[in-house]
Write a protein that holds these residues in place. Sequence first.
Motif, PDB file in Angstrom:
ATOM      1  N   LEU A 165       0.845  -1.206   0.000  1.00  0.00           N
ATOM      2  CA  LEU A 165       0.000   0.000   0.000  1.00  0.00           C
ATOM      3  C   LEU A 165       0.871   1.243   0.000  1.00  0.00           C
ATOM      4  CD1 LEU A 165      -2.791   1.383   0.199  1.00  0.00           C
ATOM      5  CD2 LEU A 165      -2.522   1.330   2.696  1.00  0.00           C
ATOM      6  N   THR A 166       0.695   2.056  -1.018  1.00  0.00           N
ATOM      7  CA  THR A 166       1.357   3.357  -1.034  1.00  0.00           C
ATOM      8  C   THR A 166       0.306   4.444  -0.860  1.00  0.00           C
ATOM      9  OG1 THR A 166       1.190   3.445  -3.447  1.00  0.00           O
ATOM     10  CG2 THR A 166       3.241   2.616  -2.511  1.00  0.00           C
ATOM     11  N   LEU A 167       0.645   5.439  -0.051  1.00  0.00           N
ATOM     12  CA  LEU A 167      -0.278   6.527   0.243  1.00  0.00           C
ATOM     13  C   LEU A 167       0.304   7.854  -0.231  1.00  0.00           C
ATOM     14  CD1 LEU A 167      -1.504   5.666   3.871  1.00  0.00           C
ATOM     15  CD2 LEU A 167      -2.638   5.158   1.699  1.00  0.00           C
ATOM     16  N   GLU A 168      -0.577   8.700  -0.721  1.00  0.00           N
ATOM     17  CA  GLU A 168      -0.179  10.049  -1.142  1.00  0.00           C
ATOM     18  C   GLU A 168      -1.163  11.057  -0.578  1.00  0.00           C
ATOM     19  OE1 GLU A 168       0.515  10.906  -5.255  1.00  0.00           O
ATOM     20  OE2 GLU A 168       1.326   8.894  -5.637  1.00  0.00           O
ATOM     21  N   ILE A 169      -0.670  12.272  -0.427  1.00  0.00           N
ATOM     22  CA  ILE A 169      -1.529  13.369   0.014  1.00  0.00           C
ATOM     23  C   ILE A 169      -1.963  14.167  -1.213  1.00  0.00           C
ATOM     24  CG2 ILE A 169      -1.645  15.506   1.354  1.00  0.00           C
ATOM     25  CD1 ILE A 169       0.478  14.282   3.218  1.00  0.00           C
ATOM     26  N   PHE A 170      -3.253  14.451  -1.303  1.00  0.00           N
ATOM     27  CA  PHE A 170      -3.774  15.352  -2.341  1.00  0.00           C
ATOM     28  C   PHE A 170      -4.360  16.557  -1.625  1.00  0.00           C
ATOM     29  CE2 PHE A 170      -6.727  17.259  -5.221  1.00  0.00           C
ATOM     30  CZ  PHE A 170      -6.214  17.028  -6.497  1.00  0.00           C
ATOM     31  N   GLN A 171      -3.823  17.739  -1.910  1.00  0.00           N
ATOM     32  CA  GLN A 171      -4.302  18.937  -1.246  1.00  0.00           C
ATOM     33  C   GLN A 171      -5.425  19.584  -2.048  1.00  0.00           C
ATOM     34  OE1 GLN A 171      -1.525  21.563   0.761  1.00  0.00           O
ATOM     35  NE2 GLN A 171       0.166  20.195   0.225  1.00  0.00           N
ATOM     36  N   GLY A 172      -6.589  19.643  -1.449  1.00  0.00           N
ATOM     37  CA  GLY A 172      -7.738  20.273  -2.085  1.00  0.00           C
ATOM     38  C   GLY A 172      -7.674  21.783  -1.932  1.00  0.00           C
ATOM     39  N   SER A 173      -8.394  22.486  -2.790  1.00  0.00           N
ATOM     40  CA  SER A 173      -8.327  23.945  -2.768  1.00  0.00           C
ATOM     41  C   SER A 173      -9.367  24.577  -1.867  1.00  0.00           C
ATOM     42  CB  SER A 173      -8.481  24.488  -4.193  1.00  0.00           C
ATOM     43  OG  SER A 173      -9.711  24.073  -4.738  1.00  0.00           O
ATOM     44  N   GLY A 174     -10.154  23.760  -1.162  1.00  0.00           N
ATOM     45  CA  GLY A 174     -11.045  24.322  -0.166  1.00  0.00           C
ATOM     46  C   GLY A 174     -12.462  24.590  -0.622  1.00  0.00           C
ATOM     47  N   ALA A 175     -12.921  23.861  -1.631  1.00  0.00           N
ATOM     48  CA  ALA A 175     -14.321  24.009  -2.043  1.00  0.00           C
ATOM     49  C   ALA A 175     -15.182  23.084  -1.199  1.00  0.00           C
ATOM     50  CB  ALA A 175     -14.475  23.668  -3.517  1.00  0.00           C
ATOM     51  N   PHE A 176     -16.220  23.630  -0.581  1.00  0.00           N
ATOM     52  CA  PHE A 176     -17.065  22.840   0.320  1.00  0.00           C
ATOM     53  C   PHE A 176     -17.686  21.644  -0.385  1.00  0.00           C
ATOM     54  CE2 PHE A 176     -21.295  22.299   2.429  1.00  0.00           C
ATOM     55  CZ  PHE A 176     -20.830  21.838   3.652  1.00  0.00           C
ATOM     56  N   VAL A 177     -18.067  21.832  -1.647  1.00  0.00           N
ATOM     57  CA  VAL A 177     -18.752  20.765  -2.373  1.00  0.00           C
ATOM     58  C   VAL A 177     -17.836  19.559  -2.597  1.00  0.00           C
ATOM     59  CG1 VAL A 177     -18.161  21.554  -4.702  1.00  0.00           C
ATOM     60  CG2 VAL A 177     -20.326  20.341  -4.314  1.00  0.00           C
ATOM     61  N   CYS A 178     -16.519  19.761  -2.516  1.00  0.00           N
ATOM     62  CA  CYS A 178     -15.590  18.650  -2.723  1.00  0.00           C
ATOM     63  C   CYS A 178     -15.594  17.665  -1.561  1.00  0.00           C
ATOM     64  CB  CYS A 178     -14.177  19.171  -2.990  1.00  0.00           C
ATOM     65  SG  CYS A 178     -13.990  19.880  -4.635  1.00  0.00           S
ATOM     66  N   GLY A 179     -16.331  17.964  -0.517  1.00  0.00           N
ATOM     67  CA  GLY A 179     -16.551  16.954   0.511  1.00  0.00           C
ATOM     68  C   GLY A 179     -17.475  15.856   0.022  1.00  0.00           C
ATOM     69  N   GLU A 180     -18.244  16.148  -1.032  1.00  0.00           N
ATOM     70  CA  GLU A 180     -19.104  15.133  -1.650  1.00  0.00           C
ATOM     71  C   GLU A 180     -18.217  14.201  -2.476  1.00  0.00           C
ATOM     72  OE1 GLU A 180     -21.854  13.077  -4.180  1.00  0.00           O
ATOM     73  OE2 GLU A 180     -20.189  14.329  -4.840  1.00  0.00           O
ATOM     74  N   GLU A 181     -18.481  12.912  -2.380  1.00  0.00           N
ATOM     75  CA  GLU A 181     -17.551  11.923  -2.921  1.00  0.00           C
ATOM     76  C   GLU A 181     -17.249  12.106  -4.411  1.00  0.00           C
ATOM     77  OE1 GLU A 181     -19.065   8.054  -2.026  1.00  0.00           O
ATOM     78  OE2 GLU A 181     -18.353   8.114   0.046  1.00  0.00           O
ATOM     79  N   THR A 182     -18.281  12.261  -5.214  1.00  0.00           N
ATOM     80  CA  THR A 182     -18.028  12.327  -6.661  1.00  0.00           C
ATOM     81  C   THR A 182     -17.355  13.645  -7.050  1.00  0.00           C
ATOM     82  OG1 THR A 182     -20.277  13.152  -7.067  1.00  0.00           O
ATOM     83  CG2 THR A 182     -19.946  10.777  -7.195  1.00  0.00           C
ATOM     84  N   ALA A 183     -17.662  14.723  -6.304  1.00  0.00           N
ATOM     85  CA  ALA A 183     -16.982  15.994  -6.576  1.00  0.00           C
ATOM     86  C   ALA A 183     -15.515  15.901  -6.164  1.00  0.00           C
ATOM     87  CB  ALA A 183     -17.671  17.128  -5.813  1.00  0.00           C
ATOM     88  N   LEU A 184     -15.270  15.213  -5.059  1.00  0.00           N
ATOM     89  CA  LEU A 184     -13.892  15.004  -4.601  1.00  0.00           C
ATOM     90  C   LEU A 184     -13.093  14.235  -5.659  1.00  0.00           C
ATOM     91  CD1 LEU A 184     -12.836  13.844  -1.052  1.00  0.00           C
ATOM     92  CD2 LEU A 184     -11.985  12.631  -3.047  1.00  0.00           C
ATOM     93  N   ILE A 185     -13.698  13.194  -6.187  1.00  0.00           N
ATOM     94  CA  ILE A 185     -13.017  12.405  -7.224  1.00  0.00           C
ATOM     95  C   ILE A 185     -12.745  13.260  -8.461  1.00  0.00           C
ATOM     96  CG2 ILE A 185     -13.403  10.527  -8.878  1.00  0.00           C
ATOM     97  CD1 ILE A 185     -14.777   9.003  -6.578  1.00  0.00           C
ATOM     98  N   ALA A 186     -13.739  14.050  -8.850  1.00  0.00           N
ATOM     99  CA  ALA A 186     -13.558  14.897 -10.032  1.00  0.00           C
ATOM    100  C   ALA A 186     -12.381  15.845  -9.856  1.00  0.00           C
ATOM    101  CB  ALA A 186     -14.838  15.689 -10.295  1.00  0.00           C
ATOM    102  N   SER A 187     -12.259  16.432  -8.655  1.00  0.00           N
ATOM    103  CA  SER A 187     -11.151  17.370  -8.437  1.00  0.00           C
ATOM    104  C   SER A 187      -9.815  16.644  -8.472  1.00  0.00           C
ATOM    105  CB  SER A 187     -11.343  18.110  -7.111  1.00  0.00           C
ATOM    106  OG  SER A 187     -11.108  17.268  -6.016  1.00  0.00           O
ATOM    107  N   MET A 188      -9.774  15.383  -7.995  1.00  0.00           N
ATOM    108  CA  MET A 188      -8.527  14.623  -8.045  1.00  0.00           C
ATOM    109  C   MET A 188      -8.156  14.250  -9.475  1.00  0.00           C
ATOM    110  SD  MET A 188      -8.752  12.111  -4.705  1.00  0.00           S
ATOM    111  CE  MET A 188      -7.128  11.428  -5.018  1.00  0.00           C
ATOM    112  N   GLU A 189      -9.164  14.141 -10.320  1.00  0.00           N
ATOM    113  CA  GLU A 189      -8.903  13.788 -11.724  1.00  0.00           C
ATOM    114  C   GLU A 189      -8.560  15.017 -12.564  1.00  0.00           C
ATOM    115  OE1 GLU A 189     -12.536  11.799 -12.622  1.00  0.00           O
ATOM    116  OE2 GLU A 189     -11.772   9.823 -12.066  1.00  0.00           O
TER     117      GLU A 189
END
Length: 606
Positions: free
Chosen positions: A263-287
């Motif tokens: 298992l390798t782990l990485e940190i992804f830093q979000g830009s602070g949009a509240f909606v990115c707490g929603e799973e599919t929005a979070l995935i979209a921002s990571m993509e």
Amino acid sequence: MVGAATCGRAAGAQNITKVIRDELASRQIEATVIEVGCMGHCYAEPLVLIQKPDNPTICYGYVSEGLASMLVREFIAGDDPCIEFALAAMEVNDFIPTFEDFPRGMVEKKVVMQHCGIIDPENIDHYIANGGYEALAKAIHKSGEEVVSEIKTSGLRGRGGAGFPTGVKWETCRQFKEDVKYVICNADEGDPGAFMDRTLLESNPHQVLEGLALAAHAVGASKGYLYIRAEYPLAVERIEKAINQAEESGLLGESILGTDFNLTLEIFQGSGAFVCGEETALIASMEGEPGIPRHRPPFPAEAGLWGKPTVINNVKTLSYIPHIIRKGADWFRETGTPDSPGTAVFALAGKVINTGLVEVPMGVTLSQLVYDVGSGIDGGKQFKAVQIGGPSGGCLPESFLETAIDFDSLNQAGAMMGSGGMVVMDEDDCMVEIARYFLDFTQNESCGKCTFCRLGTKQMLEILERITKGEGALEDIDTLLNLAKNVKTGSLCNLGKTAPNPVLSTLKHFRNEYEAHITEGRCPSLMCLNLIAYYILPDKCERSCDACIGSCPVESIFSNEDRIKVVDQEKCVKCKSCMDACPPQYSAVVKLSPPELVQEKENDNG
């Protein structure tokens, strides 16, 4: 030990640490100074814990630089524990009460916060010495099905807000026979007044990593991410160090503990949009896409990050996993309610005396949280309402104080668990303005994808703004109700579906305040600026005192011919400086609503 999470640092913990180190050095005393995380007593930061042989460990609160020097001088170098400055003892003794001796201690039960504030978050050995990674060592020799089964039996429900059964989510992901799967820790905490995830990341990062590793083992993933908002730099820093330490110790990376689990782990830093707490929005921002939610199904557990099966769990949810695996599902079910077992972590903010974090069993009442944990309302004011569930939660009045706190009871009461943010309000809070404030937040954070959320919340916000300015009409209330119903029904994700909750709950429980704003141009709580005026009571004004004049930034206060102070209403910007400056023995400055009352008062006084 010095509490040096973000709350402690904001209160000056780093200066306290320096003072202690300098004082120890000047006295040539050998002692270990450790920066730890947050125990939850944020109201008393900076906190200092002193462990000295033959003495109980003592926690000191509200520590100033002078007190820090004195503690070194009198207690560490001498024999006086300075108990008059002690907040509580950490161990039972004959002299100083422990935290468990206070009303809060009767309610609190720490599981995921058990070691927060008493271990070094940057030292993996501290975590291991307290049972850390035992669960991973135990589970790694079991099959993924067995781990999933244990979590399902525990009844753990996601603590990010939805309350979905964690084991069911894992089981769904595990069923897919893809070569690549992902696990993601959702640390995109954006609720106003909420800081539970940040505190856990800063105070016990290895607990989160172990939970994520157990999730990966259970579903068959070999790659994981921690999605942390960039506004949490200390959390990012400590998680990064924790990942490196775990890899060096063979607890992450290749062939973990000598097995074929990688298992390798990485940190992804979000830009602070509240909606990115929603799973599919979070995935979209990571993509690399805008953080916008998409229709479900497929759910992320079926087709998530880059189309691969992905489990996303909140920080708190993952933090429970090592404890459940180590102690068993039955142990977990011993606490809480049958449908909401375990504990919950809340960020207590607002008008309570003791703000901070608390972990309590599911099923305790709102009253216990406000009065036993929070020590009641600050300033001797009257309790008015509690907003629970974050910006999309509901405002519950005093008659709901005996409501049990769990996923289902709060939903029935018109609120929700959310991620654990709790804001207490007193008699000075206008519920129309509170609804406007929270709707303004969710409207600003709407990604704009669906019409109901984008335009519906905008229309609702405009109506609320008119009402708080005294420009509303009674028909606006029916319009608000209709819009709220449509936004809840038609929105794509939970941001839109829950955004109307503050409006609906305040209309249900505080409709009289809406009507007073509309029909009388009056704010009963004296909070809405357009509906109030500041007035100086002539019979209370001390003629020789010019405190209000000196405090006014726009020179709107003057002395009349009798040396009584008068507010020029045309110039007044309603900043409250005069009220704050007026000596309490006079209390001559008051607020009036509607503002026309000022003229009546002046006429009465000639």
